[in-house]
Design an enzyme around this catalytic site. Sequence first.
Site, PDB file in Angstrom:
ATOM      1  N   CYS A   1      -3.567   1.985  -1.457  1.00 49.55           N
ATOM      2  CA  CYS A   1      -4.527   0.899  -1.242  1.00 49.55           C
ATOM      3  C   CYS A   1      -4.940   0.872   0.222  1.00 49.55           C
ATOM      4  O   CYS A   1      -4.131   0.558   1.094  1.00 49.55           O
ATOM      5  CB  CYS A   1      -3.861  -0.416  -1.686  1.00 49.55           C
ATOM      6  SG  CYS A   1      -4.641  -1.909  -1.083  1.00 49.55           S
TER       7      CYS A   1
ATOM      8  N   CYS B   1      -4.724  -2.504   1.979  1.00 51.58           N
ATOM      9  CA  CYS B   1      -3.332  -2.873   2.257  1.00 51.58           C
ATOM     10  C   CYS B   1      -2.883  -2.280   3.595  1.00 51.58           C
ATOM     11  O   CYS B   1      -2.137  -2.919   4.354  1.00 51.58           O
ATOM     12  CB  CYS B   1      -2.392  -2.374   1.156  1.00 51.58           C
ATOM     13  SG  CYS B   1      -2.816  -2.970  -0.491  1.00 51.58           S
TER      14      CYS B   1
END
Lengths: 104, 305
Positions: free
Chosen positions: A28, A31
Amino acid sequence: MVYEATNQNIDELLKTDYAVVDFYGDHCGACVVLAPVYNEASNDLAMLRFIKANVDQDRELGERFHIKALPTLLGFRNGELVLEDGGAKDQAALYEMLGKLLYA
Amino acid sequence: MKSYVTKPFDYTLIPVDPALTLWRVSDKELAEHLETLSHNHSYEAEADTVQMGDSVACRGESKSSRWNRPVLLFYPGRGLCTKVLEDACIGARVGEQRSVITEDGEITLTVLKILRRSYMPVGDALVREEHIPGVETLTAYRKWYRESNEPTRRLHASYRCALQLIHGFAAKSEFSLDQEEKDAWLRGRVDSIYKAMVDAGMDPTIPKEGFDFLTEEQVKQNMYREYEGMFTEHVAKVYLAETMTGRTLSELVASRLSALAAEAHMTVSQLKEQVPAAVIEEKVAGDVAMEELAKTAYVQEKLEK
């Protein structure tokens, strides 16, 4: 300091006045952007428990909290979910979210 | 492959954006990294009197339920709430009470705990906290950090440069494209992406503008036009991969299947079953073209500047 949660220890970690959990994944990008900001906030704001949970490594944990997108930030007061947010954030945006957790 | 390059462009004439060639760890980056290390090794100690930068736990008493709580946390100077509230406890000691008037009425705060963070200074002692074998001083740490990070960064920089060369080569070379082969390649790609979107719960027929839903065929035609340039680039990659290694694409795919399967956490049989051959070929051609161009003297010279 950021605590790493699993489905086995998260209930114990949430037994505190205020906690925030960053649900993240291995692939991600957003993230990755959030992680250093979150880490720095955990060093700056004592007595607010910062937790992170890797939903790729622990799928049960992600399913338990109905995580649909990454990163998702959940805010808890005394173990009760009171706030949901998400997305890559800079410090200002993260502190705005934490302000809602602490004072809304 | 029926499509091929008829007139290859000399890739050494394609300029490389200097921003892509950066790989060295700068002094600024190292300084910021050491600052972060210092913060990571910080510690909290209880303090007597609230100052800016402290973390303060208070009991809140108020007619408003929002502020009537056994524990409220305040962080003077960080802007998490109004300045009036945030600064209300500055100068207070543990056990002391402060009153604040807000839009929610009067709030009485009793200070329960004050924590102050101390940061470990950047120096040899901080570095030793990392427990890296053989790294006991700041000078040694700086050397270790560069040696640990720069080789991978240089490799990634060489790949970035190679990708720019591939785009340039595809744009400036001349090709003979077999229309049937091109149609089949693009259709395969469009069908896979359309299916993936539907499987992910998306509705590709929702238009980007306007209100009239598209048909599946219209969506796929739009995607076909959008991806058309990718076929030319694929032919370019196959050309580069085969020319620079002296091996055919089939040979290259065969030599890389085990590694590809391992990367996808599959056996080779599973990979062949679940991933279309065209997708595997595309990946191998792209990877090999990138790796070979990255190793060239042209790219390596760019990285030395």
